[in-house]
Design an enzyme around this catalytic site. Structure first.
Site, PDB file in Angstrom:
ATOM      1  N   ASP A  63     -25.906   6.888  44.250  1.00 52.59           N
ATOM      2  CA  ASP A  63     -25.196   7.827  45.101  1.00 52.59           C
ATOM      3  C   ASP A  63     -25.278   7.248  46.508  1.00 52.59           C
ATOM      4  O   ASP A  63     -26.340   7.249  47.131  1.00 52.59           O
ATOM      5  CB  ASP A  63     -25.863   9.202  45.045  1.00 52.59           C
ATOM      6  CG  ASP A  63     -25.166  10.238  45.917  1.00 52.59           C
ATOM      7  OD1 ASP A  63     -24.347   9.847  46.785  1.00 52.59           O
ATOM      8  OD2 ASP A  63     -25.453  11.439  45.766  1.00 52.59           O
ATOM      9  N   ASN A  90     -17.062  -0.504  47.783  1.00 52.17           N
ATOM     10  CA  ASN A  90     -15.772   0.048  47.399  1.00 52.17           C
ATOM     11  C   ASN A  90     -15.717   1.574  47.477  1.00 52.17           C
ATOM     12  O   ASN A  90     -14.654   2.144  47.703  1.00 52.17           O
ATOM     13  CB  ASN A  90     -15.444  -0.395  45.966  1.00 52.17           C
ATOM     14  CG  ASN A  90     -14.292   0.364  45.357  1.00 52.17           C
ATOM     15  OD1 ASN A  90     -13.135   0.169  45.720  1.00 52.17           O
ATOM     16  ND2 ASN A  90     -14.602   1.265  44.422  1.00 52.17           N
ATOM     17  N   TYR A 170      -9.726   9.894  58.107  1.00 53.43           N
ATOM     18  CA  TYR A 170      -9.795   8.768  57.164  1.00 53.43           C
ATOM     19  C   TYR A 170      -9.563   7.443  57.882  1.00 53.43           C
ATOM     20  O   TYR A 170     -10.331   6.485  57.728  1.00 53.43           O
ATOM     21  CB  TYR A 170      -8.762   8.940  56.053  1.00 53.43           C
ATOM     22  CG  TYR A 170      -8.780   7.811  55.047  1.00 53.43           C
ATOM     23  CD1 TYR A 170      -9.724   7.785  54.029  1.00 53.43           C
ATOM     24  CD2 TYR A 170      -7.857   6.767  55.126  1.00 53.43           C
ATOM     25  CE1 TYR A 170      -9.760   6.748  53.105  1.00 53.43           C
ATOM     26  CE2 TYR A 170      -7.879   5.733  54.216  1.00 53.43           C
ATOM     27  CZ  TYR A 170      -8.822   5.721  53.206  1.00 53.43           C
ATOM     28  OH  TYR A 170      -8.845   4.680  52.303  1.00 53.43           O
ATOM     29  N   LYS A 174     -12.185   4.013  58.522  1.00 49.53           N
ATOM     30  CA  LYS A 174     -11.919   2.633  58.112  1.00 49.53           C
ATOM     31  C   LYS A 174     -11.919   1.682  59.315  1.00 49.53           C
ATOM     32  O   LYS A 174     -12.276   0.509  59.180  1.00 49.53           O
ATOM     33  CB  LYS A 174     -10.590   2.559  57.350  1.00 49.53           C
ATOM     34  CG  LYS A 174     -10.613   3.281  56.001  1.00 49.53           C
ATOM     35  CD  LYS A 174     -11.685   2.723  55.085  1.00 49.53           C
ATOM     36  CE  LYS A 174     -11.627   3.320  53.690  1.00 49.53           C
ATOM     37  NZ  LYS A 174     -12.619   2.733  52.766  1.00 49.53           N
ATOM     38  N   THR A 205      -4.425   5.664  43.166  1.00 51.38           N
ATOM     39  CA  THR A 205      -5.757   6.042  42.698  1.00 51.38           C
ATOM     40  C   THR A 205      -5.913   7.546  42.895  1.00 51.38           C
ATOM     41  O   THR A 205      -5.062   8.195  43.515  1.00 51.38           O
ATOM     42  CB  THR A 205      -6.869   5.321  43.476  1.00 51.38           C
ATOM     43  OG1 THR A 205      -6.872   5.801  44.833  1.00 51.38           O
ATOM     44  CG2 THR A 205      -6.677   3.814  43.458  1.00 51.38           C
TER      45      THR A 205
END
Length: 247
Positions: A63, A90, A170, A174, A205
Site C-alpha cells: 500500500d 506506476n 491531478y 504530476k 484505464t
C-alpha cells in the site's frame, strides 16, 4: 537468501492497466516481476495471470500510502533478492467530481491533499525506501509514471490537445512528480542509476473510466523503454514514446 535473478523489477499498481502491461512485457524479457498491489486478491490474481503468460511473478503486498506496508515490502524484497534493479512508480489515482475539479478555484482542498498523498508523497516514500536496494543494482532504473497533463509548458500552449483540461489537483500532482524526477536524477548523477518520467498518454484505464484513446499496450511502450535504458541512456528527463516532453 535465494540466488539472485538477473533482473528484479517492482511495479506499483501492477495488478491492472499500464502497470500490468508493463509487468507482462518486462517479465517476458526475463525479469522477475514483483507485483506491488494493496489487495491480496487482486495481487495474487495478477501473479497468477502473469505466470500463465510465462512470467516469473510474485505478489508483494504494498500500500503505497502506508509507510509500514512500504517498509515491510522493502524487508521482504531485501531478504529474498538483496537488490532491486527496476522500480516503476506506476500507482496513481484521481479523485472528485469532474464538474468541480475541472475548475481550479472550486477544488476541494481535502481532495487536493488526498491526490498528492497518492500521486506524489507516496511515490516519494516508496522511492526513498527502496533506494538502498536500487543502489545495489549494477544499473538501477527508476521510472516515474507521470502525465503530459503535468507539463506546465504544454498547459501554457493553447495549441496543446488538452489545453482546456485544467484538472488542477491531478495535473499539479504530476508536475510535482516531474520535480522529483529532476531532483533525484541530480542527486544520483554520479551513479549508474537513471531516473526518468514517463508520459503514457491518454490511456483507457479505470482512472478515467476507460475513456482514454490509447491502449495499455501503447502506453506501456515508453515505460518499458525507460525501464530498460542502456548504460548511455538519459537521466532526469520527461519522455513519451516519440521523445522528449517539455516540462
Amino acid at each position: 537468501m535465494l540466488e539472485q535473478p538477473a533482473i528484479t523489477a517492482l511495479i506499483t499498481g501492477a495488478n491492472k492497466g499500464i502497470g500490468y502491461e508493463t509487468a507482462k512485457r518486462l517479465g517476458s524479457g526475463g525479469a522477475t516481476i514483483l507485483v506491488g498491489a494493496r489487495s491480496e486478491a487482486n495481487g495474487k490474481e495478477a501473479e497468477r495471470r502473469l505466470r500463465a503468460e510465462g512470467v516469473h511473478a510474485l505478489w508483494v503486498q504494498l500500500d503505497v500510502t502506508d509507510q509500514t506496508s512500504i517498509d515491510d515490502a522493502v524487508r521482504k524484497i531485501d531478504s529474498t533478492y538483496g537488490k532491486l534493479d527496476i522500480l516503476v512508480n506506476n500507482a496513481g489515482a484521481a479523485f472528485g467530481d469532474y464538474a468541480e475539479i475541472s475548475v481550479p478555484s472550486k477544488t476541494d482542498v481535502n481532495l487536493l491533499r488526498k491526490t498528492f498523498e497518492t500521486n506524489f508523497f507516496a511515490m516519494f516514500a516508496v522511492t526513498k525506501a527502496f533506494l538502498p536496494l536500487i543502489r545495489r543494482s549494477a544499473a538501477g532504473r527508476i521510472v516515474n509514471v507521470s502525465s503530459g497533463l503535468g507539463s506546465l509548458n504544454q498547459h501554457s500552449d493553447p495549441s496543446f490537445e488538452f489545453y482546456h483540461h485544467k484538472v488542477f489537483l491531478y495535473n499539479a500532482s504530476k508536475t510535482a512528480v516531474n520535480a522529483l524526477t529532476v531532483h533525484l536524477a541530480y542527486e544520483l548523477r554520479d551513479t549508474s542509476i537513471k531516473v526518468n518520467s514517463a508520459d503514457p498518454g491518454f490511456t483507457a484505464t479505470d482512472l478515467n473510466g476507460f475513456q482514454g484513446t490509447r491502449s495499455v499496450e501503447q502506453a506501456a511502450t515508453v515505460v518499458l523503454r525507460l525501464a530498460e535504458l542502456p548504460e548511455d541512456g538519459p537521466t532526469g528527463g520527461f519522455y513519451d514514446e516519440n521523445g522528449v516532453v517539455p516540462w
